[in-house]
Design a protein around this motif. Structure first.
Motif, short mmCIF file in Angstrom:
data_model
loop_
_atom_site.label_atom_id
_atom_site.label_comp_id
_atom_site.label_asym_id
_atom_site.label_seq_id
_atom_site.Cartn_x
_atom_site.Cartn_y
_atom_site.Cartn_z
N VAL A 45 61.81 42.50 -1.18
CA VAL A 45 60.84 43.66 -1.26
C VAL A 45 60.35 43.51 -2.89
O VAL A 45 59.32 44.68 -2.90
N THR A 46 60.54 42.86 -3.37
CA THR A 46 59.86 42.65 -4.62
C THR A 46 58.67 41.71 -4.79
O THR A 46 58.53 40.81 -3.93
N ILE A 47 57.83 41.92 -5.70
CA ILE A 47 56.57 40.86 -5.78
C ILE A 47 56.59 40.53 -7.44
O ILE A 47 55.87 41.44 -8.21
N PRO A 48 56.90 39.32 -7.84
CA PRO A 48 57.15 39.02 -9.03
C PRO A 48 55.55 39.14 -9.65
O PRO A 48 54.69 38.65 -9.08
N SER A 49 55.61 39.55 -10.94
CA SER A 49 54.13 39.66 -11.62
C SER A 49 53.56 38.25 -11.65
O SER A 49 52.31 37.99 -11.68
N LYS A 50 54.39 37.07 -11.64
CA LYS A 50 53.51 35.82 -11.64
C LYS A 50 52.87 35.54 -10.34
O LYS A 50 51.81 34.63 -10.31
N THR A 51 53.05 36.25 -9.31
CA THR A 51 52.26 36.07 -8.12
C THR A 51 50.89 36.59 -8.39
O THR A 51 49.86 35.83 -8.03
N GLN A 52 50.64 37.71 -8.82
CA GLN A 52 49.37 38.23 -9.15
C GLN A 52 48.83 37.48 -10.24
O GLN A 52 47.43 37.21 -10.28
N VAL A 53 49.54 36.79 -11.26
CA VAL A 53 48.86 35.93 -12.11
C VAL A 53 48.43 34.42 -11.62
O VAL A 53 47.18 34.21 -11.76
N SER A 54 49.23 34.03 -10.61
CA SER A 54 48.65 33.06 -9.85
C SER A 54 47.48 33.15 -9.04
O SER A 54 46.41 32.46 -9.24
N LEU A 55 47.36 34.44 -8.53
CA LEU A 55 46.10 34.51 -7.33
C LEU A 55 44.93 34.93 -8.42
O LEU A 55 44.03 34.40 -8.32
N ALA A 56 45.09 35.72 -9.51
CA ALA A 56 44.00 35.71 -10.57
C ALA A 56 43.61 34.78 -11.14
O ALA A 56 42.36 34.55 -11.78
N SER A 57 44.43 33.74 -11.48
CA SER A 57 44.15 32.69 -11.76
C SER A 57 43.30 31.61 -11.06
O SER A 57 42.81 30.52 -11.47
N GLY A 58 43.25 31.84 -9.67
CA GLY A 58 42.51 31.14 -8.74
C GLY A 58 43.39 29.96 -8.60
O GLY A 58 42.45 28.80 -8.29
N ARG A 59 44.79 29.75 -8.74
CA ARG A 59 45.18 28.35 -8.14
C ARG A 59 46.24 28.65 -7.08
O ARG A 59 46.52 29.77 -6.77
N PRO A 60 46.14 27.61 -6.30
CA PRO A 60 47.11 27.60 -5.06
C PRO A 60 48.48 28.05 -5.47
O PRO A 60 48.94 27.50 -6.69
N VAL A 61 49.17 28.37 -4.44
CA VAL A 61 50.95 29.01 -4.71
C VAL A 61 51.69 27.97 -3.85
O VAL A 61 51.36 28.23 -2.77
N LEU A 62 52.74 27.90 -4.37
CA LEU A 62 53.90 27.26 -3.70
C LEU A 62 54.90 28.39 -3.94
O LEU A 62 55.51 28.37 -5.13
#
Length: 439
Positions: free
Chosen positions: A328-345
């Motif tokens: 149920v958590t969303i680590p903050s680095k998820t938003q950082v990754s999306l805001a940075s415009g980079r793909p996520v694994l």
């Protein structure tokens, strides 16, 4: 709404209560939100500790003393003492939490000044003591933001002994958390899953609001690649999966190291781990043991350097341990990754997996599954560059539409204004009731 001396309506005075604040990294609910609110007329004051996270040592330019006042971007900040520690000792970590709870509830409450509202955020729940005292002093409604699920964050962390002692601690912490939740006027949570769990624990749905975390938008944004920095960090000519952040227990980075060892036959693929934390030594030892020479460790960099490093990532990595409460958590680095415009694994389940999939921003694999992560690394490394850029672009668009500071700020503004009006209406209602009783 409260009135100024001229009689005009003014925004409420809000006291932030938090153990961590700028310049400590990842503190998006700190100065960015305080600035956003101040820009819309709020008077914000901050009660926090001397900065020490994540290294457990005071930052340069600070020394421990009874209290310290400073102004950051126009926001007054009061710092009170803390025992700084962020190692693997449960006793030292507990004393870190308790030391701030005690100094905030005494010196902090006495010195921070009057508030119309209290905004309590950031674990641990021991911070709630000072918020409750401020509520009693000023009849100030409390907005309690819950970013970690307690008591599980403590009892399932590996820091505390298992068995009867663990069950006792879980029972006591659980009762204290329920006590705090009952006394909060509004509880904000960072995901729908948090809301569902708290409702199952007896928190009324009407008290709960989902307000997603955002990134530090002035820092994290799409940038051109800095080839000189790539050469300095050994990232030139490789397909780089980058993990940046705390090297701690809940990140489960042993999975990432094991996955890297499985793909070391592909000379293009490299895993870059940027940061420090309690398990840094263990992770380096594991990489050496597995002969994962495609893992490159980079020492912790200042927050302002991270956007340039993120821009060098072909893919940004996010991973969590496979605990039920992590779903149920969303680590903050998820938003950082999306805001940075980079793909996520992403190696995780639940709300954060839904978010990345809804954004179309990357690939999701089960947590703590090195084989699945290794297979995903091979697939992503084989994708055309254009497809990777489109993934990153979709993530950036999703972030701006659903997760930005402006989106969350408007929600917080609405919550604060409703509580401020309710606070003003309460004395009038009490006077009316007394008048009826006297008549």
């Amino acid at each position: 709404m409260p009135r100024s001396e001229s009689g005009a309506a003014r925004k409420p005075r809000v006291i932030f209560v938090t153990m961590t604040f700028d310049p400590e990294p990842g503190n998006i609910r700190g100065l960015p939100l305080a600035r956003w609110l101040a820009g819309r007329g709020y008077e914000v004051r901050v009660l926090t500790a001397f900065p020490n996270y994540p290294v457990g040592r005071l930052y340069p330019g600070y020394r421990m003393r009874p209290w310290m006042r400073e102004v950051m971007d126009g926001v007054p900040v009061l710092r009170v003492p803390i025992y700084p520690s962020h190692d693997t000792s449960a006793l030292r970590r507990i004393w870190t939490y308790l030391s701030f709870a005690l100094s905030a509830a005494t010196l902090g409450v006495a010195l921070v000044g009057r508030g119309d509202l209290v905004y309590l955020y950031d674990p641990p729940p021991t911070n709630g003591l000072s918020a409750l005292i401020l509520k009693l002093l000023w009849r100030a409604p409390v907005v309690h933001h819950i970013g970690d699920l307690w008591p599980e964050s403590a009892t399932d962390s590996g820091f505390l002994p298992q068995g009867r002692v663990n069950r006792l601690i879980k029972s006591v912490l659980g009762a204290y958390c329920r006590f705090l939740y009952r006394r909060a006027d509004v509880i904000t949570v960072l995901s729908p899953g948090f809301k569902r769990i708290l409702m199952e624990r007896g928190v009324p749905e009407a008290k709960l609001r989902v307000v997603y975390n955002w990134a530090d938008e002035e820092t994290f944004r799409p940038l051109e690649r800095d080839q000189a920095l790539a050469a300095e960090l050994g990232m030139t000519g490789r397909f780089n999966f980058v993990f940046a952040g705390n090297l701690g227990y809940f990140q489960g980075l042993d999975t990432v190291i094991r996955a890297a060892a499985m793909v070391r036959d592909d000379p293009r693929i490299q895993v870059v781990v940027v940061g420090t934390g309690a398990l840094e030594g263990e992770l380096k030892a594991l990489a050496a043991e597995l002969r994962a020479d495609n893992v490159r460790f980079v020492a912790r960099r200042e927050i302002w350097e991270m956007p340039r490093i993120n821009a060098l990532a072909d893919v940004l990595l996010v991973h969590l341990k496979d605990f039920p409460f992590m779903a149920v958590t969303i680590p903050s680095k998820t938003q950082v990754s999306l805001a940075s415009g980079r793909p996520v694994l992403l190696g995780a389940r639940g709300d954060v997996a839904d978010l990345v999939e809804n954004a179309g921003a990357g690939v999701v694999v089960p947590p703590e599954d090195p084989a699945a992560m290794a297979a995903a690394m091979r697939r992503m490394a084989a994708l055309p560059a254009g497809e990777l850029e489109r993934m990153g672009g979709r993530g950036r668009e999703y972030y701006l539409e659903h997760l930005s500071l402006d989106v969350a700020g408007r929600e917080m503004d609405q919550i604060f204004e409703v509580l401020a009006r309710r606070r003003l209406a309460a004395p009038a209602a009490r006077r009316a009731q007394r008048a009826l009783s006297d008549s």
